[in-house]
Design an enzyme around this catalytic site. Structure first.
Site, PDB file in Angstrom:
ATOM      1  N   ILE A 180      41.623  45.592  29.973  1.00  0.00           N
ATOM      2  CA  ILE A 180      40.159  45.517  29.891  1.00  0.00           C
ATOM      3  C   ILE A 180      39.695  44.208  30.552  1.00  0.00           C
ATOM      4  CG2 ILE A 180      38.163  45.451  28.298  1.00  0.00           C
ATOM      5  CD1 ILE A 180      39.702  48.095  28.217  1.00  0.00           C
ATOM      6  N   HIS A 224      39.133  55.555  39.517  1.00  0.00           N
ATOM      7  CA  HIS A 224      39.481  56.350  38.333  1.00  0.00           C
ATOM      8  C   HIS A 224      39.957  57.727  38.811  1.00  0.00           C
ATOM      9  CE1 HIS A 224      39.514  57.693  34.196  1.00  0.00           C
ATOM     10  NE2 HIS A 224      38.873  58.783  34.587  1.00  0.00           N
ATOM     11  N   GLU A 274      30.142  46.642  31.559  1.00  0.00           N
ATOM     12  CA  GLU A 274      30.716  46.332  30.250  1.00  0.00           C
ATOM     13  C   GLU A 274      31.399  47.534  29.597  1.00  0.00           C
ATOM     14  OE1 GLU A 274      27.907  43.091  31.132  1.00  0.00           O
ATOM     15  OE2 GLU A 274      27.918  45.291  31.420  1.00  0.00           O
ATOM     16  N   ALA A 289      42.813  61.782  47.400  1.00  0.00           N
ATOM     17  CA  ALA A 289      41.528  61.181  47.020  1.00  0.00           C
ATOM     18  C   ALA A 289      41.602  59.665  46.843  1.00  0.00           C
ATOM     19  CB  ALA A 289      41.008  61.837  45.738  1.00  0.00           C
ATOM     20  N   GLU A 290      42.440  59.181  45.921  1.00  0.00           N
ATOM     21  CA  GLU A 290      42.421  57.750  45.592  1.00  0.00           C
ATOM     22  C   GLU A 290      42.709  56.860  46.791  1.00  0.00           C
ATOM     23  OE1 GLU A 290      44.594  56.688  42.052  1.00  0.00           O
ATOM     24  OE2 GLU A 290      44.541  58.764  41.392  1.00  0.00           O
TER      25      GLU A 290
END
Ligand code: GRF
Length: 212
Positions: free
Chosen positions: A93, A110, A148, A180-181
């Site tokens: 995170i 993602h 956030e 894709a990524e």
């Protein structure tokens, strides 16, 4: 020259896609200043070393408070004077103070079409397991700005990938990365390097021409 910090946690295939495109002059006006990992010994660090890119390891367990970890990461980033932070297979995170200091200057890849299959608990293979369990026929990848929340920032680029009969989570992950990524992340970095991205009311606008 857009200076990058690439944050990693594991295999580093998205980092490799950036390295390859820069070295092949397909991604221009961009330099990876540093690769930062939250784990020692991962393949992403080996990839950086093989291409002469400085790397750093910052271990969250060495800091009692998230605040301290955030301060240490901020100092590290400031030392390399980067313009853009790229989360490439990054599984930790990002602390609040980093989000604030680098507002709309942190992007993430993602492995799904946000807002589907994202948020807390959706990362790596878990995403593809959930996709197969739900029986969707199309999935894909998303590049977005990091705010956030978890996978909640403004969406920059997306690309759809077909789910195929007999897919396993591993087969689907590989296809999503290949189709894709590894295409979207360098593309998004190029758009930012060319100053073609604007964010208005949390919506990304891609300008047709390079803004001086
Ligand atoms: C990939 O599934 C990617 O979508 C996600 O982390 C996984 C590993 O990425 N962000 P990488 O090979 O470490 O770039």
């Amino acid at each position: 020259m857009l200076k990058l910090a690439v944050l990693v946690s594991g295999g580093g295939t998205n980092l490799q896609a950036l390295i390859d495109q820069i070295e092949q002059n397909k991604l221009t006006g961009v330099k990876i200043e540093v690769v930062i990992s939250n784990k020692a010994g991962v393949q992403a660090l080996t990839r950086a070393k093989q291409h002469g890119i400085p790397s750093e390891v910052i271990l969250k367990k060495e800091y009692t408070e998230t605040e301290e970890f955030g301060e240490a990461l901020l100092k590290l980033l400031d030392r390399y004077q980067v313009d853009l932070i790229v989360l490439a297979g990054c599984l930790f995170i990002i602390p609040e103070q980093i989000i604030e200091s680098y507002r709309n200057r942190i992007i993430n890849i993602h492995p799904a079409l946000i807002p589907a299959f994202c948020g807390d608990g959706y990362y790596g293979l878990k995403v593809h397991k959930a996709v197969l369990a739900r029986g969707v026929k199309v999935t894909g990848a998303t590049v977005h700005f990091v705010d956030e929340g978890t996978d909640t920032g403004p969406i920059i680029l997306q690309k759809a990938v077909n789910v195929q009969p007999g897919d396993t989570p591993e087969l689907l992950q590989q296809r999503v990365m290949e189709q894709a990524e590894w295409e979207l992340l360098p593309m998004a970095v190029q758009l930012i390097a060319d100053n073609r991205i604007m964010v208005e009311d949390n919506i990304v606008i891609i300008k047709d021409t390079i803004m001086e």
